[in-house]
Design an enzyme around this catalytic site. Sequence first.
Site, PDB file in Angstrom:
ATOM      1  N   ASP A   1     -36.373 -86.042  36.521  1.00 10.39           N
ATOM      2  CA  ASP A   1     -37.477 -85.111  36.288  1.00 10.39           C
ATOM      3  C   ASP A   1     -38.274 -85.507  35.044  1.00 10.39           C
ATOM      4  O   ASP A   1     -37.852 -85.226  33.919  1.00 10.39           O
ATOM      5  CB  ASP A   1     -36.882 -83.699  36.118  1.00 10.39           C
ATOM      6  CG  ASP A   1     -37.942 -82.666  35.803  1.00 10.39           C
ATOM      7  OD1 ASP A   1     -37.584 -81.578  35.324  1.00 10.39           O
ATOM      8  OD2 ASP A   1     -39.145 -82.959  36.018  1.00 10.39           O
TER       9      ASP A   1
ATOM     10  N   ASP B   1     -45.233 -85.219  36.997  1.00 12.78           N
ATOM     11  CA  ASP B   1     -43.955 -84.517  37.007  1.00 12.78           C
ATOM     12  C   ASP B   1     -43.175 -84.763  38.287  1.00 12.78           C
ATOM     13  O   ASP B   1     -43.405 -84.115  39.315  1.00 12.78           O
ATOM     14  CB  ASP B   1     -44.201 -83.007  36.824  1.00 12.78           C
ATOM     15  CG  ASP B   1     -42.898 -82.236  36.720  1.00 12.78           C
ATOM     16  OD1 ASP B   1     -42.951 -81.003  36.587  1.00 12.78           O
ATOM     17  OD2 ASP B   1     -41.833 -82.880  36.787  1.00 12.78           O
TER      18      ASP B   1
HETATM   19  C1  LIG Z   1     -36.323 -75.077  43.213  1.00  8.36           C
HETATM   20  N1  LIG Z   1     -35.670 -74.445  42.076  1.00  8.36           N
HETATM   21  C2  LIG Z   1     -34.390 -75.137  41.711  1.00  8.36           C
HETATM   22  C3  LIG Z   1     -34.729 -76.445  41.154  1.00  8.36           C
HETATM   23  C4  LIG Z   1     -34.422 -77.671  41.694  1.00  8.36           C
HETATM   24  C5  LIG Z   1     -34.936 -78.630  40.808  1.00  8.36           C
HETATM   25  C6  LIG Z   1     -35.524 -77.911  39.790  1.00  8.36           C
HETATM   26  O1  LIG Z   1     -36.066 -78.409  38.677  1.00  8.36           O
HETATM   27  C7  LIG Z   1     -37.420 -78.244  38.432  1.00  8.36           C
HETATM   28  C8  LIG Z   1     -38.157 -77.201  38.967  1.00  8.36           C
HETATM   29  C9  LIG Z   1     -39.508 -77.119  38.643  1.00  8.36           C
HETATM   30  C10 LIG Z   1     -40.061 -78.076  37.804  1.00  8.36           C
HETATM   31  N2  LIG Z   1     -39.327 -79.094  37.305  1.00  8.36           N
HETATM   32  C11 LIG Z   1     -38.019 -79.186  37.610  1.00  8.36           C
HETATM   33  O2  LIG Z   1     -35.416 -76.592  40.006  1.00  8.36           O
END
Ligand SMILES: CNCc1ccc(Oc2cccnc2)o1
Length: 424
Positions: A129, A313
Amino acid sequence: IKELILLTIIVGSGLVSALPPTKIGTTKTNHGDVPVLGKGRASLQQVRNPHYRFNGARAIYRTYLKYGVQPPDYLIEAVAKTDALNTAAEGKRDTGSAAAIPVNPNYDIAYVTPVSIGTPPQTLHLDFDTGSSDLWVFSSHLPASQIRGQTIYVPANSSTAKLLADHTWSITYGDGSASRGNVYVDNFTVGGLTVENQAVQCALQVSTSFTRESNIDGLVGLGFSTLNTVVPKSQLTFFDNAKPHMDEPVFTADLKWKSEGTYDFGFIDEKKYTGKITYVPVNTSPGYWTFTSSGYAVGSGNFSATSIVGIADTGTSLVYLPPSILTAYYRQVEGATSSRTYGGYVFPCNSKLPSFTFGIGEARITIPSSYISYAPVTAGSSTCFGGLQSSSSLGINIWGDVALKAAFVVFHGGNPPTIGWAKK
Ligand SMILES: CNCc1ccc(Oc2cccnc2)o1
């Protein structure tokens, strides 16, 4: 001895290879076929040793040993110094390459990458991420009620795990999901590239949306380390820890629509893109990979030159842009509306969608319409949710996976950092 030294240096340098002999026959040896020049004679072809690093001092040192003469101290020091210089000149060597696998076969909700943690290695699948900077994992510290199929990291089973005493972390993401816990350091390997003593944040609590994502065992933050949430002492990202050992201080994202892509670390794979990579500046102050796009076009329409400040992102599924751009896009889609029920633009799944192009300097990246018909609002519905949505409630524009998978993206961690985009 002088002549012998000279001869040793020349031959030892591997600069000289024996002339190819006229071959009469061959005989088998454990080094392959050896040409035979008649009874009891053989000729051996020398080959260059690609790993040979000439070290004159070492050649002389070996000659002294060959004739049983104690090498003087200055020579022993010279050998060590030359080796060190050779290593430095060779540059750093670490690189890694790992798969980016969609967590769902039908919709690119997120991508996970296999990593190894600890000794013996524990393999987890983590969401890389670039929009955050915590490396955290589902762990043996979680209550069973919060685990639904995820693989957990068990620090107690790793001989190289060390608790970072009295350190904790807590994070909330843009979509409202959250997690918190304690901190270990351990060996962390991605695609063959290992960082020792990487901070691995162990979850003691995760929100329900993480529990529901059974294919995501945690996240690897690849944003800037200033965003790391560990207290009292914030921790470095995997990328920041790996950079000093890398050939180049870069990682690249080659995400794909409904199929497996790759994250590469420490090198740029020319085979993964076409044309040239256009680099633009990154503002690191917000802690994200923040850059300015030069504008957009809807389908085959005119390009609208306008600065769009946003973040690249990989951890966000969709693209979030200013409302004016969304209006310009969805006005071209039959039956599109901004739905309060579903919290964004929806349209009939059989509507014809235009592509969406965004500018990177003079370059243009086009998101095919198939990426923008993102998914039915609920399983089996004939109403679909758009891959482009409004950023007005976020306060930040986000180029998420829907945009990233249309390009080859270089996250260049040099001084200053830049971001590069290429078609593919
Ligand atoms: C979908 N919500 C659970 C989830 C999986 C991965 C992430 O992580 C994120 C969510 C939004 C932005 N960046 C990382 O959250």
